[in-house]
Design an enzyme around this catalytic site. Structure first.
Site, mmCIF file in Angstrom:
data_model
loop_
_atom_site.group_PDB
_atom_site.id
_atom_site.type_symbol
_atom_site.label_atom_id
_atom_site.label_comp_id
_atom_site.label_asym_id
_atom_site.label_seq_id
_atom_site.Cartn_x
_atom_site.Cartn_y
_atom_site.Cartn_z
ATOM 1 N N THR A 229 -37.848 23.675 -7.395
ATOM 2 C CA THR A 229 -38.530 23.529 -8.687
ATOM 3 C C THR A 229 -38.774 22.059 -8.991
ATOM 4 O O THR A 229 -37.942 21.194 -8.659
ATOM 5 C CB THR A 229 -37.707 24.167 -9.828
ATOM 6 O OG1 THR A 229 -38.239 23.724 -11.071
ATOM 7 C CG2 THR A 229 -36.237 23.788 -9.775
ATOM 8 N N SER A 273 -30.991 22.019 -16.378
ATOM 9 C CA SER A 273 -30.212 23.191 -16.823
ATOM 10 C C SER A 273 -29.294 23.567 -15.660
ATOM 11 O O SER A 273 -29.479 23.079 -14.537
ATOM 12 C CB SER A 273 -31.129 24.379 -17.139
ATOM 13 O OG SER A 273 -31.673 24.891 -15.926
ATOM 14 N N LYS A 279 -30.761 24.782 -7.903
ATOM 15 C CA LYS A 279 -31.864 24.452 -6.998
ATOM 16 C C LYS A 279 -31.609 23.118 -6.291
ATOM 17 O O LYS A 279 -31.968 22.928 -5.140
ATOM 18 C CB LYS A 279 -33.187 24.370 -7.774
ATOM 19 C CG LYS A 279 -33.645 25.693 -8.362
ATOM 20 C CD LYS A 279 -34.241 26.573 -7.284
ATOM 21 C CE LYS A 279 -34.892 27.810 -7.863
ATOM 22 N NZ LYS A 279 -35.553 28.632 -6.855
HETATM 23 N N1 USQ Z 1 -41.063 25.673 -24.156
HETATM 24 C C1 USQ Z 1 -41.575 25.672 -25.444
HETATM 25 N N2 USQ Z 1 -41.686 26.867 -26.074
HETATM 26 C C2 USQ Z 1 -41.326 28.047 -25.508
HETATM 27 C C3 USQ Z 1 -40.817 28.050 -24.182
HETATM 28 C C4 USQ Z 1 -40.687 26.832 -23.556
HETATM 29 O O1 USQ Z 1 -41.912 24.619 -25.985
HETATM 30 O O2 USQ Z 1 -41.469 29.082 -26.159
HETATM 31 C C5 USQ Z 1 -40.960 24.390 -23.409
HETATM 32 C C6 USQ Z 1 -39.551 24.070 -22.917
HETATM 33 O O3 USQ Z 1 -38.811 23.387 -23.859
HETATM 34 C C7 USQ Z 1 -39.863 23.251 -21.677
HETATM 35 C C8 USQ Z 1 -41.204 23.782 -21.182
HETATM 36 O O4 USQ Z 1 -41.763 24.524 -22.266
HETATM 37 O O5 USQ Z 1 -40.026 21.906 -22.014
HETATM 38 C C9 USQ Z 1 -41.139 24.694 -19.962
HETATM 39 O O6 USQ Z 1 -40.268 25.768 -20.247
HETATM 40 P P1 USQ Z 1 -40.382 27.160 -19.458
HETATM 41 O O7 USQ Z 1 -39.403 28.094 -20.082
HETATM 42 O O8 USQ Z 1 -41.784 27.602 -19.361
HETATM 43 O O9 USQ Z 1 -39.990 26.745 -17.988
HETATM 44 P P2 USQ Z 1 -38.628 26.226 -17.374
HETATM 45 O O10 USQ Z 1 -37.452 26.611 -18.176
HETATM 46 O O11 USQ Z 1 -38.819 24.776 -17.112
HETATM 47 O O12 USQ Z 1 -38.552 27.054 -16.033
HETATM 48 C C10 USQ Z 1 -39.712 27.608 -15.395
HETATM 49 C C11 USQ Z 1 -39.276 28.713 -14.470
HETATM 50 C C12 USQ Z 1 -38.425 28.124 -13.386
HETATM 51 C C13 USQ Z 1 -39.140 27.009 -12.691
HETATM 52 C C14 USQ Z 1 -39.613 25.987 -13.692
HETATM 53 C C15 USQ Z 1 -40.482 24.931 -13.114
HETATM 54 O O13 USQ Z 1 -38.594 29.714 -15.176
HETATM 55 O O14 USQ Z 1 -38.072 29.119 -12.446
HETATM 56 O O15 USQ Z 1 -38.254 26.411 -11.803
HETATM 57 O O16 USQ Z 1 -40.395 26.634 -14.686
HETATM 58 S S1 USQ Z 1 -40.190 23.375 -13.870
HETATM 59 O O17 USQ Z 1 -40.278 23.518 -15.320
HETATM 60 O O18 USQ Z 1 -41.184 22.470 -13.375
HETATM 61 O O19 USQ Z 1 -38.840 23.039 -13.524
#
Ligand code: USQ
Length: 525
Positions: A229, A273, A279
């Site tokens: 990721t 997290s 990962k």
């Molecule tokens: N966020 C909001 N509002 C929401 C949900 C999330 O503002 O309702 C924000 C979070 O705070 C964060 C961002 O959006 O800053 C991304 O959150 P996310 O829940 O879409 O993604 P994340 O937790 O980062 O994880 C997802 C996948 C994971 C993958 C990752 C790629 O679930 O498997 O590894 O995206 S990355 O984010 O590049 O690490």
């Protein structure tokens, strides 16, 4: 029309999973690269192979290119060579990505096998949620894939932690590529409490470690396409670019008046997290396995996926892949579209100035196919950053609201809520993603707006809208990184397009021109 050369045209048996290494040198143990072995110029040290697919050729040097080899066929639709009937095993085949990839590869003529233990279905159920897009049982999926697309998939219900059963299945299928999606993908799920953190790390880290030992024993020539990721790297406040896992050759560390080359070293990780930590640990385990045993792997640092469309999953409603909107398994764009349909203001966490990398489902599948078709060399551990765009969260909210309001007649609003996560609100973000476009021929096909439109089109259908209403109670963020047990509060609600776009601007360096947005100055890389 200019015919662009297939990107993997010059790869040879050296990269091919059908090449079984023979001869005098057990270079898997001696730690020498082929170049070094060649330098010895001693006839005793010539590397010889046998082709598992064409044993009648006897022993020969691994120099036949994919273009020359009769087992590799040119495929116009992806402009590259693909191993005929390539045997690909997908671990986690029942998931959002696993199922979608199985159908894509099956349509390209690959022989697909896969395992799953319904970890994802169970976790979502545990949280009182469900897939917004209804999904068929695995039996119905397999039968429909056969009926509608003519794809035969060999499936086994196996937990990745069950090494005995997984080993037997590997022996039976002899995959030529393994795609490893059998991990818990959720950051919030890993932050619920101690039990959840342990469950995620145990499944992900121990599952991958066991797999590496099995591969060494049973299928050492197979390439491992491992899902990492982009979040492994965090968002360095110094503005240091997110390199593709390994520092480039000309990177230099300057400290105390002295200089050292950093070229070839793994770049620093700063996970966000306990899930992202799993990962990072995978990264080191895979890296070591390639070093010790000459396994070969691409570690895919994927951005946040969004979307619902590929031609294969849209071919029949029983072939649809899952889509989640709950706090734990819904990713941000998917959640925003679903919230918009429900009439709930889109939940932007904190300032909404956080920047992340994103890629549409269909584009992510294209990347995976290209990586599978161009396997790494023995002993090669390589990293690709898999993104097609970088966006601020508040910009995503604006885009979702704009599409929903202008094309679907909705009245979508946005709300800023207290950020339940511990993450930088304001930060520079420069991502290097050169390998997929330059080395593997990846060209994104979908804009953010197009895929958001695809989502609204599918998800506003009455039977799906009903499921959204039934799931609404699990949309609100209640899992806090600081461990407090309370819901996030609303800071403000606003209309789309009314917030200024200031602060840091995302920079995606694909090796072409880097557009520095504030000044519109173009910097030649
Ligand atoms: N966020 C909001 N509002 C929401 C949900 C999330 O503002 O309702 C924000 C979070 O705070 C964060 C961002 O959006 O800053 C991304 O959150 P996310 O829940 O879409 O993604 P994340 O937790 O980062 O994880 C997802 C996948 C994971 C993958 C990752 C790629 O679930 O498997 O590894 O995206 S990355 O984010 O590049 O690490």
């Amino acid at each position: 029309m200019i015919q662009i050369k297939a990107y993997n045209v010059n790869k040879t048996c050296w990269n091919c999973p059908a090449a079984i290494f023979k001869g005098n040198v057990d270079f898997r143990a001696c730690g020498q690269s082929m170049e070094k072995v060649k330098e010895l110029k001693d006839p005793e040290y010539v590397i010889m192979i046998e082709c598992a697919r064409r044993p009648e050729l006897g022993h020969f040097e691994p120099t036949i290119s994919f273009e020359q080899c009769t087992e590799w066929e040119y495929r116009e639709e992806i402009n590259c060579y693909l191993l005929k009937d390539m045997r690909v095993m997908i671990l986690g085949i029942d998931g959002y990505l696993g199922w979608t990839l199985a159908l894509r590869l099956g349509r390209l003529g690959c022989k697909i096998s896969g395992i799953d233990n319904y970890f994802r279905r169970d976790c979502v159920k545990e949280k009182g949620a469900l897939s917004i897009v209804p999904i068929a049982s695995i039996d119905e999926r397999l039968q429909t894939a056969q009926e509608v697309l003519g794809i035969d998939i060999t499936f086994r219900e196996i937990d990745i932690l069950d090494r005995q059963k997984l080993g037997e299945f590997l022996k039976e299928m002899k995959p030529e590529a393994i795609v490893h999606y059998a991990e818990c993908p959720s950051a919030p799920y890993s932050m619920v409490d101690c039990d959840h953190a342990i469950k995620v790390q145990y499944n992900n880290v121990i599952g991958t470690l066991g797999l590496l030992f099995l591969m060494k024993e049973m299928v050492p020539e197979t390439s491992l396409i491992k899902l990492g990721t982009l979040g492994e790297f965090g968002s360095p406040l110094t503005g240091r670019p997110l390199f593709e896992g390994i520092f480039p050759a000309d990177a230099v560390l300057n400290y105390g008046g002295r200089e050292w080359s950093l070229g070839g070293e793994l770049t620093p990780r700063d996970p966000v997290s306990f899930y992202h930590v799993s990962k990072v640990q995978d990264t080191f385990n895979v890296y070591e396995a390639c070093k010790y045993w000459w396994l070969r792997s691409y570690d895919v640092m994927q951005g946040v996926i969004y979307g619902v469309h590929t031609d294969e999953i849209a071919a029949d409603q029983r072939l649809r892949t899952r889509l989640d909107a709950d706090e734990w398994f819904g990713t941000v764009v998917n959640r925003f579209v679903i919230q918009g349909i429900l009439g709930l203001p889109l939940t932007v966490y904190g300032q909404g100035e956080q920047i992340r990398g994103f890629i549409a489902l269909d584009d992510a599948m294209q990347c995976m196919v290209r990586l599978i078709a161009s396997p790494p060399e023995p002993g090669q551990y390589d990293v690709v950053n898999q993104v097609s765009g970088l966006y601020k969260i508040k910009k995503l909210a604006d885009t979702v609201a704009k599409v929903g309001n202008e094309r679907f007649g909705l009245n979508v609003r946005i709300q800023r809520v207290e950020n339940p996560r511990v993450e930088a609100d304001f930060h520079p973000f420069e991502v290097i993603s050169k390998k997929l476009p330059k080395t593997f021929g990846f060209a994104p096909k979908l804009s953010l707006e197009e895929e958001i439109t695809n989502m609204f089109t599918l998800l506003t259908q009455p039977h799906i809208k009903k499921r959204i209403e039934e799931t609404a109670h699990v949309f609100w963020p209640v899992t806090r990184w600081d461990g407090e047990k309370r819901e996030s509060e609303v800071i403000e609600v606003y209309a789309p397009g009314t917030k200024q776009n200031g602060g840091f601007q995302p920079q995606l360096d694909t090796g072409k021109e880097l557009v520095v947005k504030e000044t519109q100055k173009r910097v030649k890389q």
